[in-house]
Design a protein around this motif. Structure first.
Motif, PDB file in Angstrom:
ATOM      1  N   ALA A   1       0.857  -1.186   0.000  1.00 40.45           N
ATOM      2  CA  ALA A   1       0.000   0.000   0.000  1.00 40.45           C
ATOM      3  C   ALA A   1       0.896   1.240   0.000  1.00 40.45           C
ATOM      4  O   ALA A   1       2.101   1.156   0.253  1.00 40.45           O
ATOM      5  CB  ALA A   1      -0.912   0.006   1.226  1.00 40.45           C
ATOM      6  N   VAL A   2       0.298   2.380  -0.258  1.00 33.78           N
ATOM      7  CA  VAL A   2       1.015   3.651  -0.311  1.00 33.78           C
ATOM      8  C   VAL A   2       0.622   4.482   0.910  1.00 33.78           C
ATOM      9  O   VAL A   2      -0.564   4.659   1.194  1.00 33.78           O
ATOM     10  CB  VAL A   2       0.666   4.417  -1.602  1.00 33.78           C
ATOM     11  N   VAL A   3       1.638   4.979   1.623  1.00 29.36           N
ATOM     12  CA  VAL A   3       1.421   5.875   2.761  1.00 29.36           C
ATOM     13  C   VAL A   3       1.740   7.288   2.300  1.00 29.36           C
ATOM     14  O   VAL A   3       2.865   7.581   1.901  1.00 29.36           O
ATOM     15  CB  VAL A   3       2.334   5.503   3.953  1.00 29.36           C
ATOM     16  N   ILE A   4       0.741   8.149   2.321  1.00 25.92           N
ATOM     17  CA  ILE A   4       0.939   9.549   1.948  1.00 25.92           C
ATOM     18  C   ILE A   4       1.127  10.338   3.234  1.00 25.92           C
ATOM     19  O   ILE A   4       0.253  10.356   4.109  1.00 25.92           O
ATOM     20  CB  ILE A   4      -0.245  10.087   1.123  1.00 25.92           C
ATOM     21  N   VAL A   5       2.292  10.941   3.358  1.00 24.07           N
ATOM     22  CA  VAL A   5       2.644  11.678   4.572  1.00 24.07           C
ATOM     23  C   VAL A   5       2.093  13.095   4.466  1.00 24.07           C
ATOM     24  O   VAL A   5       2.162  13.737   3.408  1.00 24.07           O
ATOM     25  CB  VAL A   5       4.176  11.700   4.771  1.00 24.07           C
ATOM     26  N   ARG A   6       1.533  13.572   5.564  1.00 26.89           N
ATOM     27  CA  ARG A   6       0.920  14.903   5.602  1.00 26.89           C
ATOM     28  C   ARG A   6       1.932  15.986   5.227  1.00 26.89           C
ATOM     29  O   ARG A   6       3.072  15.955   5.684  1.00 26.89           O
ATOM     30  CB  ARG A   6       0.367  15.159   7.008  1.00 26.89           C
TER      31      ARG A   6
ATOM     32  N   GLY B   1      -9.069  -8.483  -9.451  1.00 28.09           N
ATOM     33  CA  GLY B   1      -7.849  -8.641  -8.674  1.00 28.09           C
ATOM     34  C   GLY B   1      -7.489  -7.479  -7.779  1.00 28.09           C
ATOM     35  O   GLY B   1      -6.501  -7.523  -7.060  1.00 28.09           O
ATOM     36  N   ASP B   2      -8.298  -6.390  -7.806  1.00 29.26           N
ATOM     37  CA  ASP B   2      -8.014  -5.249  -6.943  1.00 29.26           C
ATOM     38  C   ASP B   2      -8.402  -5.556  -5.501  1.00 29.26           C
ATOM     39  O   ASP B   2      -9.396  -6.231  -5.235  1.00 29.26           O
ATOM     40  CB  ASP B   2      -8.785  -4.007  -7.401  1.00 29.26           C
ATOM     41  N   ILE B   3      -7.636  -5.017  -4.568  1.00 30.13           N
ATOM     42  CA  ILE B   3      -7.920  -5.141  -3.139  1.00 30.13           C
ATOM     43  C   ILE B   3      -8.977  -4.107  -2.756  1.00 30.13           C
ATOM     44  O   ILE B   3      -8.920  -2.957  -3.213  1.00 30.13           O
ATOM     45  CB  ILE B   3      -6.646  -4.893  -2.311  1.00 30.13           C
TER      46      ILE B   3
ATOM     47  N   ASP C   1     -16.030  -2.709   9.563  1.00 25.93           N
ATOM     48  CA  ASP C   1     -17.330  -2.787  10.247  1.00 25.93           C
ATOM     49  C   ASP C   1     -18.455  -3.146   9.282  1.00 25.93           C
ATOM     50  O   ASP C   1     -19.554  -2.596   9.339  1.00 25.93           O
ATOM     51  CB  ASP C   1     -17.663  -1.482  10.971  1.00 25.93           C
ATOM     52  N   GLY C   2     -18.149  -4.049   8.335  1.00 24.71           N
ATOM     53  CA  GLY C   2     -19.147  -4.514   7.375  1.00 24.71           C
ATOM     54  C   GLY C   2     -19.426  -3.559   6.225  1.00 24.71           C
ATOM     55  O   GLY C   2     -20.257  -3.833   5.379  1.00 24.71           O
ATOM     56  N   LYS C   3     -18.728  -2.412   6.200  1.00 23.15           N
ATOM     57  CA  LYS C   3     -18.960  -1.412   5.155  1.00 23.15           C
ATOM     58  C   LYS C   3     -17.779  -1.384   4.187  1.00 23.15           C
ATOM     59  O   LYS C   3     -16.631  -1.292   4.617  1.00 23.15           O
ATOM     60  CB  LYS C   3     -19.104  -0.024   5.774  1.00 23.15           C
ATOM     61  N   PRO C   4     -18.057  -1.440   2.880  1.00 25.03           N
ATOM     62  CA  PRO C   4     -16.960  -1.327   1.912  1.00 25.03           C
ATOM     63  C   PRO C   4     -16.407   0.093   1.898  1.00 25.03           C
ATOM     64  O   PRO C   4     -17.168   1.062   1.866  1.00 25.03           O
ATOM     65  CB  PRO C   4     -17.617  -1.695   0.582  1.00 25.03           C
ATOM     66  N   LEU C   5     -15.081   0.214   1.959  1.00 26.77           N
ATOM     67  CA  LEU C   5     -14.442   1.530   1.977  1.00 26.77           C
ATOM     68  C   LEU C   5     -13.655   1.827   0.709  1.00 26.77           C
ATOM     69  O   LEU C   5     -13.058   2.884   0.596  1.00 26.77           O
ATOM     70  CB  LEU C   5     -13.481   1.636   3.169  1.00 26.77           C
ATOM     71  N   GLY C   6     -13.613   0.905  -0.215  1.00 31.64           N
ATOM     72  CA  GLY C   6     -12.820   1.123  -1.418  1.00 31.64           C
ATOM     73  C   GLY C   6     -11.371   0.743  -1.180  1.00 31.64           C
ATOM     74  O   GLY C   6     -11.071  -0.290  -0.600  1.00 31.64           O
ATOM     75  N   LEU C   7     -10.462   1.606  -1.582  1.00 31.55           N
ATOM     76  CA  LEU C   7      -9.030   1.314  -1.526  1.00 31.55           C
ATOM     77  C   LEU C   7      -8.334   1.886  -0.299  1.00 31.55           C
ATOM     78  O   LEU C   7      -7.223   1.490   0.031  1.00 31.55           O
ATOM     79  CB  LEU C   7      -8.337   1.859  -2.782  1.00 31.55           C
ATOM     80  N   GLU C   8      -8.968   2.838   0.378  1.00 33.93           N
ATOM     81  CA  GLU C   8      -8.322   3.551   1.477  1.00 33.93           C
ATOM     82  C   GLU C   8      -8.528   2.844   2.821  1.00 33.93           C
ATOM     83  O   GLU C   8      -9.635   2.426   3.155  1.00 33.93           O
ATOM     84  CB  GLU C   8      -8.874   4.978   1.549  1.00 33.93           C
ATOM     85  N   LEU C   9      -7.430   2.748   3.578  1.00 36.67           N
ATOM     86  CA  LEU C   9      -7.492   2.123   4.899  1.00 36.67           C
ATOM     87  C   LEU C   9      -7.858   3.165   5.957  1.00 36.67           C
ATOM     88  O   LEU C   9      -7.380   4.305   5.898  1.00 36.67           O
ATOM     89  CB  LEU C   9      -6.136   1.506   5.246  1.00 36.67           C
ATOM     90  N   PRO C  10      -8.687   2.798   6.941  1.00 38.62           N
ATOM     91  CA  PRO C  10      -9.010   3.736   8.022  1.00 38.62           C
ATOM     92  C   PRO C  10      -7.796   3.887   8.938  1.00 38.62           C
ATOM     93  O   PRO C  10      -7.048   2.927   9.154  1.00 38.62           O
ATOM     94  CB  PRO C  10     -10.178   3.068   8.746  1.00 38.62           C
ATOM     95  N   LEU C  11      -7.605   5.062   9.483  1.00 40.57           N
ATOM     96  CA  LEU C  11      -6.448   5.322  10.334  1.00 40.57           C
ATOM     97  C   LEU C  11      -6.777   5.257  11.821  1.00 40.57           C
ATOM     98  O   LEU C  11      -5.887   5.412  12.653  1.00 40.57           O
ATOM     99  CB  LEU C  11      -5.864   6.704   9.993  1.00 40.57           C
ATOM    100  N   ASP C  12      -8.031   5.000  12.166  1.00 39.25           N
ATOM    101  CA  ASP C  12      -8.463   5.086  13.567  1.00 39.25           C
ATOM    102  C   ASP C  12      -7.771   4.102  14.504  1.00 39.25           C
ATOM    103  O   ASP C  12      -7.719   4.340  15.707  1.00 39.25           O
ATOM    104  CB  ASP C  12      -9.983   4.968  13.678  1.00 39.25           C
TER     105      ASP C  12
ATOM    106  N   ARG D   1      -4.945  -1.901  -9.892  1.00 35.94           N
ATOM    107  CA  ARG D   1      -4.003  -2.484 -10.848  1.00 35.94           C
ATOM    108  C   ARG D   1      -4.027  -1.653 -12.123  1.00 35.94           C
ATOM    109  O   ARG D   1      -5.048  -1.077 -12.486  1.00 35.94           O
ATOM    110  CB  ARG D   1      -4.385  -3.937 -11.138  1.00 35.94           C
ATOM    111  N   VAL D   2      -2.914  -1.596 -12.813  1.00 37.84           N
ATOM    112  CA  VAL D   2      -2.774  -0.790 -14.015  1.00 37.84           C
ATOM    113  C   VAL D   2      -2.475  -1.706 -15.193  1.00 37.84           C
ATOM    114  O   VAL D   2      -1.602  -2.558 -15.122  1.00 37.84           O
ATOM    115  CB  VAL D   2      -1.618   0.230 -13.851  1.00 37.84           C
ATOM    116  N   GLU D   3      -3.223  -1.528 -16.274  1.00 35.46           N
ATOM    117  CA  GLU D   3      -2.965  -2.292 -17.482  1.00 35.46           C
ATOM    118  C   GLU D   3      -1.978  -1.509 -18.339  1.00 35.46           C
ATOM    119  O   GLU D   3      -2.148  -0.317 -18.564  1.00 35.46           O
ATOM    120  CB  GLU D   3      -4.250  -2.536 -18.263  1.00 35.46           C
ATOM    121  N   LEU D   4      -0.933  -2.199 -18.795  1.00 35.81           N
ATOM    122  CA  LEU D   4       0.094  -1.549 -19.599  1.00 35.81           C
ATOM    123  C   LEU D   4      -0.243  -1.585 -21.082  1.00 35.81           C
ATOM    124  O   LEU D   4      -0.342  -2.663 -21.671  1.00 35.81           O
ATOM    125  CB  LEU D   4       1.449  -2.241 -19.375  1.00 35.81           C
ATOM    126  N   HIS D   5      -0.459  -0.445 -21.680  1.00 37.53           N
ATOM    127  CA  HIS D   5      -0.592  -0.297 -23.125  1.00 37.53           C
ATOM    128  C   HIS D   5      -1.629  -1.212 -23.751  1.00 37.53           C
ATOM    129  O   HIS D   5      -1.445  -1.692 -24.863  1.00 37.53           O
ATOM    130  CB  HIS D   5       0.753  -0.505 -23.808  1.00 37.53           C
TER     131      HIS D   5
END
Length: 145
Positions: A21-26, A99-101, A106-117, A135-139
């Motif tokens: 995963a990617v961690v974006i720093v403030r 194949g995307d994660i 709490d039973g709710k879909p959040l998409g791609l972002e992880l909760p920080l709580d 995932r990215v398809e190349l060309h």
């Protein structure tokens, strides 16, 4: 010749799957990604984190069992077994048909972002977001990253 299965060989499970995963720093400027102009060479400096915040985020992630990559642009990568992500963020991770994660909390879909709580305040203070990337398809070749 048929492959031989050793009786003591460990069977891999979905919990063993290694994910990244990617961690974006403030940003040191306080600028948030949400609502910002797209990041390009002219806006990137306003989104860069301080060296101390990057170090805090990287050390905090490493202490929680993640392998930590270099800070590049506005983020760094973390890698670990699926079970580490699920335990540390208090979520369930599922793969869709493509194949995307996807994150479920709490039973709710959040998409791609992880909760920080579930992270300590010291990390929530310096991390803007932690997210999986689609995932990215190349060309148009069907080759996926």
């Amino acid at each position: 010749m048929s492959p031989v299965r050793r009786s003591d060989a460990r069977t891999r499970t979905p919990a063993d799957e290694v994910l990244s995963a990617v961690v974006i720093v403030r940003a040191a400027s306080g600028r948030r990604l949400a609502g910002s102009k797209p990041i390009d060479t002219t806006t990137l400096p306003g989104h860069r984190a301080s060296a101390s915040d990057v170090a805090t985020a990287q050390q905090g992630c490493a202490a929680r069992g993640f392998s930590v990559g270099d800070y590049v642009g506005i983020s760094f990568a973390i890698t670990a077994a699926r079970s580490v992500f699920e335990q540390q963020f208090g979520v369930q991770l599922d793969r869709d048909a493509g194949g995307d994660i996807h994150v479920v909390h709490d039973g709710k879909p959040l998409g791609l972002e992880l909760p920080l709580d579930r992270l300590p305040a010291s990390l929530r203070k310096v991390i803007d977001t932690v997210t999986f990337t689609p995932r990215v398809e190349l060309h148009g070749t069907g080759t996926m990253l």
